[in-house]
Design a protein around this motif. Structure first.
Motif, PDB file in Angstrom:
ATOM      1  N   VAL A 311      13.975 -32.052  26.891  1.00 19.01           N
ATOM      2  CA  VAL A 311      12.738 -31.523  26.297  1.00 19.01           C
ATOM      3  C   VAL A 311      13.005 -30.281  25.436  1.00 19.01           C
ATOM      4  O   VAL A 311      12.108 -29.476  25.223  1.00 19.01           O
ATOM      5  N   THR A 312      14.245 -30.167  24.912  1.00 19.93           N
ATOM      6  CA  THR A 312      14.557 -29.018  24.053  1.00 19.93           C
ATOM      7  C   THR A 312      13.566 -28.896  22.891  1.00 19.93           C
ATOM      8  O   THR A 312      13.009 -27.814  22.677  1.00 19.93           O
ATOM      9  N   PRO A 313      13.297 -30.002  22.137  1.00 17.39           N
ATOM     10  CA  PRO A 313      12.367 -29.849  21.009  1.00 17.39           C
ATOM     11  C   PRO A 313      10.967 -29.426  21.476  1.00 17.39           C
ATOM     12  O   PRO A 313      10.326 -28.599  20.835  1.00 17.39           O
ATOM     13  N   LEU A 314      10.529 -29.970  22.620  1.00 18.69           N
ATOM     14  CA  LEU A 314       9.204 -29.600  23.142  1.00 18.69           C
ATOM     15  C   LEU A 314       9.167 -28.124  23.508  1.00 18.69           C
ATOM     16  O   LEU A 314       8.208 -27.414  23.221  1.00 18.69           O
ATOM     17  N   LYS A 315      10.260 -27.676  24.146  1.00 15.26           N
ATOM     18  CA  LYS A 315      10.332 -26.264  24.558  1.00 15.26           C
ATOM     19  C   LYS A 315      10.302 -25.361  23.332  1.00 15.26           C
ATOM     20  O   LYS A 315       9.658 -24.313  23.332  1.00 15.26           O
ATOM     21  N   GLU A 316      11.020 -25.803  22.293  1.00 20.38           N
ATOM     22  CA  GLU A 316      11.045 -24.983  21.072  1.00 20.38           C
ATOM     23  C   GLU A 316       9.644 -24.893  20.475  1.00 20.38           C
ATOM     24  O   GLU A 316       9.186 -23.824  20.064  1.00 20.38           O
ATOM     25  N   ALA A 317       8.935 -26.056  20.458  1.00 23.00           N
ATOM     26  CA  ALA A 317       7.576 -26.069  19.906  1.00 23.00           C
ATOM     27  C   ALA A 317       6.669 -25.185  20.758  1.00 23.00           C
ATOM     28  O   ALA A 317       5.829 -24.449  20.241  1.00 23.00           O
ATOM     29  N   GLU A 318       6.889 -25.246  22.082  1.00 15.50           N
ATOM     30  CA  GLU A 318       6.065 -24.449  22.985  1.00 15.50           C
ATOM     31  C   GLU A 318       6.316 -22.952  22.758  1.00 15.50           C
ATOM     32  O   GLU A 318       5.386 -22.152  22.715  1.00 15.50           O
ATOM     33  N   GLN A 319       7.587 -22.622  22.551  1.00 10.24           N
ATOM     34  CA  GLN A 319       7.924 -21.209  22.296  1.00 10.24           C
ATOM     35  C   GLN A 319       7.262 -20.716  21.009  1.00 10.24           C
ATOM     36  O   GLN A 319       6.720 -19.623  20.951  1.00 10.24           O
ATOM     37  N   LEU A 320       7.302 -21.593  19.972  1.00 14.60           N
ATOM     38  CA  LEU A 320       6.672 -21.233  18.695  1.00 14.60           C
ATOM     39  C   LEU A 320       5.188 -20.986  18.890  1.00 14.60           C
ATOM     40  O   LEU A 320       4.625 -20.014  18.390  1.00 14.60           O
ATOM     41  N   LYS A 321       4.572 -21.909  19.663  1.00 13.95           N
ATOM     42  CA  LYS A 321       3.132 -21.792  19.917  1.00 13.95           C
ATOM     43  C   LYS A 321       2.834 -20.497  20.684  1.00 13.95           C
ATOM     44  O   LYS A 321       1.916 -19.758  20.336  1.00 13.95           O
ATOM     45  N   ASP A 322       3.685 -20.198  21.696  1.00 11.42           N
ATOM     46  CA  ASP A 322       3.468 -18.970  22.459  1.00 11.42           C
ATOM     47  C   ASP A 322       3.636 -17.730  21.574  1.00 11.42           C
ATOM     48  O   ASP A 322       2.881 -16.771  21.691  1.00 11.42           O
ATOM     49  N   GLN A 323       4.653 -17.804  20.692  1.00 12.02           N
ATOM     50  CA  GLN A 323       4.846 -16.664  19.779  1.00 12.02           C
ATOM     51  C   GLN A 323       3.614 -16.486  18.895  1.00 12.02           C
ATOM     52  O   GLN A 323       3.153 -15.378  18.654  1.00 12.02           O
ATOM     53  N   PHE A 324       3.082 -17.613  18.425  1.00 13.30           N
ATOM     54  CA  PHE A 324       1.909 -17.573  17.550  1.00 13.30           C
ATOM     55  C   PHE A 324       0.716 -16.967  18.306  1.00 13.30           C
ATOM     56  O   PHE A 324       0.039 -16.066  17.804  1.00 13.30           O
ATOM     57  N   ILE A 325       0.505 -17.450  19.560  1.00  8.98           N
ATOM     58  CA  ILE A 325      -0.617 -16.914  20.352  1.00  8.98           C
ATOM     59  C   ILE A 325      -0.431 -15.411  20.549  1.00  8.98           C
ATOM     60  O   ILE A 325      -1.347 -14.616  20.369  1.00  8.98           O
ATOM     61  N   GLY A 326       0.810 -15.029  20.885  1.00  9.87           N
ATOM     62  CA  GLY A 326       1.106 -13.614  21.112  1.00  9.87           C
ATOM     63  C   GLY A 326       0.764 -12.779  19.889  1.00  9.87           C
ATOM     64  O   GLY A 326       0.140 -11.715  19.996  1.00  9.87           O
ATOM     65  N   LEU A 327       1.132 -13.300  18.723  1.00 10.14           N
ATOM     66  CA  LEU A 327       0.896 -12.578  17.461  1.00 10.14           C
ATOM     67  C   LEU A 327      -0.602 -12.403  17.208  1.00 10.14           C
ATOM     68  O   LEU A 327      -1.085 -11.305  16.929  1.00 10.14           O
ATOM     69  N   VAL A 328      -1.337 -13.526  17.352  1.00 13.39           N
ATOM     70  CA  VAL A 328      -2.779 -13.500  17.081  1.00 13.39           C
ATOM     71  C   VAL A 328      -3.472 -12.549  18.052  1.00 13.39           C
ATOM     72  O   VAL A 328      -4.311 -11.740  17.663  1.00 13.39           O
ATOM     73  N   VAL A 329      -3.078 -12.643  19.331  1.00 17.29           N
ATOM     74  CA  VAL A 329      -3.735 -11.814  20.338  1.00 17.29           C
ATOM     75  C   VAL A 329      -3.492 -10.333  20.060  1.00 17.29           C
ATOM     76  O   VAL A 329      -4.397  -9.502  20.161  1.00 17.29           O
ATOM     77  N   HIS A 330      -2.247 -10.003  19.638  1.00 15.77           N
ATOM     78  CA  HIS A 330      -1.960  -8.612  19.283  1.00 15.77           C
ATOM     79  C   HIS A 330      -2.850  -8.137  18.146  1.00 15.77           C
ATOM     80  O   HIS A 330      -3.380  -7.032  18.175  1.00 15.77           O
ATOM     81  N   GLU A 331      -3.006  -9.000  17.166  1.00 12.96           N
ATOM     82  CA  GLU A 331      -3.828  -8.641  16.008  1.00 12.96           C
ATOM     83  C   GLU A 331      -5.304  -8.491  16.404  1.00 12.96           C
ATOM     84  O   GLU A 331      -6.044  -7.748  15.785  1.00 12.96           O
ATOM     85  N   LEU A 332      -5.730  -9.249  17.427  1.00 12.70           N
ATOM     86  CA  LEU A 332      -7.135  -9.177  17.870  1.00 12.70           C
ATOM     87  C   LEU A 332      -7.425  -7.917  18.671  1.00 12.70           C
ATOM     88  O   LEU A 332      -8.555  -7.440  18.719  1.00 12.70           O
ATOM     89  N   ARG A 333      -6.387  -7.390  19.314  1.00 11.74           N
ATOM     90  CA  ARG A 333      -6.594  -6.279  20.246  1.00 11.74           C
ATOM     91  C   ARG A 333      -7.226  -5.059  19.572  1.00 11.74           C
ATOM     92  O   ARG A 333      -8.172  -4.482  20.104  1.00 11.74           O
ATOM     93  N   ASN A 334      -6.691  -4.668  18.401  1.00 13.48           N
ATOM     94  CA  ASN A 334      -7.206  -3.449  17.746  1.00 13.48           C
ATOM     95  C   ASN A 334      -8.668  -3.574  17.345  1.00 13.48           C
ATOM     96  O   ASN A 334      -9.482  -2.717  17.730  1.00 13.48           O
TER      97      ASN A 334
END
Ligand code: ADP
Length: 562
Positions: A311-334
């Motif tokens: 499931v390497t490709p799935l894990k990579e996609a999941e990591q990308l998605k988590d990074q994206f969520i992390g980024l958006v959430v950081h931007e929402l915080r302020n």
């Protein structure tokens, strides 16, 4: 036969490839001469007492004497049997070979089985054939060399051997076909048997996945140790063998679905895999039993078919998605912090004598903004926690806290949210110390209490109890509501990410399905447990088990047995 003859017989046996010379007479053993006074009648009586068919053959190759077992076996009456050339008892295809053998035998007589390495057949008078074992012994009768032949019908034994061989060949053919099919699959598949998971077969993809060939017949742990392969869980903890999906399927006899494991090879490379280990029904194995060699399969032992998906490709996609969520959430915080801050400031200002008084709809609007930003803040914090957990970056800071105190505080805070619910705490303890991350345990308790309130739309009591578990080393907190409950069929997956029960949604209760997932992860990271009991329409009780800092005994009047 003198000793020279015996020596020759041995040499002849060796030339013929008969290596087992135990059936030959010992060196220097003579050919048995029968005493002259032995009458034919006595000889006949002697032949009759043996269960085998016996014939005495003269030096010309004719049957001189035959017992009634021989008559029965070959279907000749004695009158025809005696005087018959021995060849007549053999199918024609053996005649030429037999003549040669007979000449050789007359030249070097000795006791031996006949036709070693051959499948010998006898022929009845009616022409039908049957498999036989023949043993020959030289005999001196009236100073003339005779041969005593013992014939045994081995139809039953041969039949059994043939059936066994057929079964073995069928099983091997089936396994070979299975191997062919599995080799074509892109996912790794292997078939193991026995509690120690001996390999029966593995496909080509499995070799690529393990990075090496797992020899058939080798137990799983031996294989992993030999090639320095280790298995980890998704948090990077080494998996104990009892937790391997493969061994669990074999030892517990149940199918393990979608178990996430990480294979770490000797060179340090890692491969995340999803394992499905299917415990095989014994009767399925019956058709594969008696396959030869290392592939020995027995329906008496547990067996499992294991499918590993990289499931390497799935894990990579999941990591990308988590990074994206992390980024958006950081931007929402302020912007969220600004909204919350200004809404609170305006509300406070208008309350004091200094600020401009707000109209009631303005106050309502500001209160709505305040509540909505609270909800958004919780959502963003939950999302950030999920991202942190997935990345293994959620760090707990342990401190010694009083569980009674923290529970009471959270109940008070949550109680202010609703006047239709009565939140109560019952415990016989005034203090219970635990080393936990206070903020995280508050978060778990708050989440469970918010759910108890949220999923009891008609109001009612929410009873919290805090007890000591037997042994005095763990606390048990339970939160019981009288709400809508959770449908039985949906209970098993409720701690998954984004999982919500259908009845809550049908009531129009909003949520993300992240709270319980986070609760479980947080509680397990504290070495505790979380579970629930629920009846749809009657309410739910969530249980929380947490280890205490030190073992304590129950207070007076408290029964430690819960
Ligand atoms: P949510 O944000 O949806 O409330 P949770 O992860 O906290 O997410 O809960 C998951 C689901 O479990 C909820 O959507 C709800 O269906 C169910 N649930 C949780 N607690 C309760 C409860 N006390 N009573 C009934 N259902 C509950």
């Amino acid at each position: 036969m003198n000793s020279d003859d015996n020596e020759k017989a041995r040499e002849a046996a060796e030339r013929e490839g008969i290596t087992d010379t135990r059936s030959l007479p010992p060196l220097h053993a003579p050919v048995v001469p029968l005493p002259a006074e032995v009458s034919e009648a006595f000889l006949r009586t002697l032949l009759e007492v043996v269960p085998d068919a016996l014939v005495i053959i003269d030096s010309a190759g004719r049957i001189a004497l035959g017992n009634s077992q021989t008559e029965g076996l070959f279907g000749y009456p004695r009158s025809e049997l005696e005087g018959l050339p021995l060849e007549d008892l053999l199918p024609e295809r053996f005649h030429a070979a037999h003549m040669l053998h007979r000449e050789g035998y007359v030249a070097s007589p000795r006791t031996r089985p006949m036709g070693v390495g051959l499948s010998l057949y006898g022929r009845r008078k009616d022409g039908t054939e049957f498999p036989v074992d023949v043993s020959l012994s030289p005999l001196l009768l009236d100073d003339e060399l005779h041969v005593l032949g013992a014939v045994r019908d081995i139809s039953a034994r041969r039949g059994l051997e043939e059936r066994e061989r057929d079964a073995r060949e069928t099983a091997e053919a089936r396994l070979a076909l299975l191997q062919l099919i599995l080799d074509e699959l892109p996912t790794s598949v292997y078939f193991v048997q026995g509690e120690e998971a001996r390999l029966v077969l593995a496909n080509r993809a499995a070799v690529t996945l393990w990075g090496t060939e797992w020899p058939t017949g080798q137990p799983m742990l031996d294989f992993l140790t030999t090639y320095h392969i280790r298995l980890f869980d998704t948090n990077g903890q080494a998996l104990p063998p009892a937790a391997f999906a493969t061994l669990r399927a074999l030892r517990e006899g149940k199918t393990v679905f979608q178990h996430q494991e990480v294979i770490r090879h000797e060179d340090g490379t890692s491969l995340p895999v999803l394992v499905n280990a299917v415990s095989l029904d014994q009767h399925l194995l019956a058709g594969l039993e008696s396959g030869g060699g290392n592939r020995q399969i027995s329906s008496a032992e547990p067996a499992a078919l294991v499918v590993l998906q990289d499931v390497t490709p799935l894990k990579e996609a999941e990591q990308l998605k988590d990074q994206f969520i992390g980024l958006v959430v950081h931007e929402l915080r302020n912007p969220l912090a600004a909204l919350k801050g200004f809404a609170t400031m305006l509300l406070r200002h208008s309350e004091g004598s200094k600020g401009t008084a707000l109209t009631s709809w303005q106050r309502e609007a500001l209160t709505e903004i305040d509540v909505a930003t609270d909800r958004l803040n919780r959502l963003t914090e939950d999302l950030l926690d999920v991202v942190r957990l997935q990345a293994g970056r959620l760090v707990l800071s342990h401190e010694s806290i009083d569980l009674v105190d923290i529970t009471r505080r959270v109940i008070e805070q949550m109680g202010q949210r609703s006047d239709r619910h009565q939140l109560t705490l019952s415990t016989s303890f005034s203090h219970l110390q635990a080393r936990v991350d206070a903020g995280r345990i508050e978060q778990v308790l708050a989440n469970l209490l918010i759910n108890a309130i949220k999923y009891s739309p008609a109001g009612g009591s929410v009873e919290v109890t805090l007890q000591l578990l037997p042994g005095g080393q763990e606390a048990l907190i339970s939160i019981r509501d009288q709400g809508i409950g959770i449908p039985q069929a949906e209970q098993a997956h409720l701690f998954g990410r984004f999982v919500r029960a259908t009845n809550g949604q049908a009531y129009g209760i909003s949520g993300t399905g992240l709270g319980l997932y986070l609760c479980r992860e947080l509680v397990e990271q504290h070495g505790g447990d979380i579970w629930f009991e629920s009846t749809e329409g009657a309410g739910s009780t969530f249980f929380l088990r947490l280890p205490l800092s030190q073992s304590i005994s129950a207070p007076p009047g408290e029964d430690p047995q819960i």
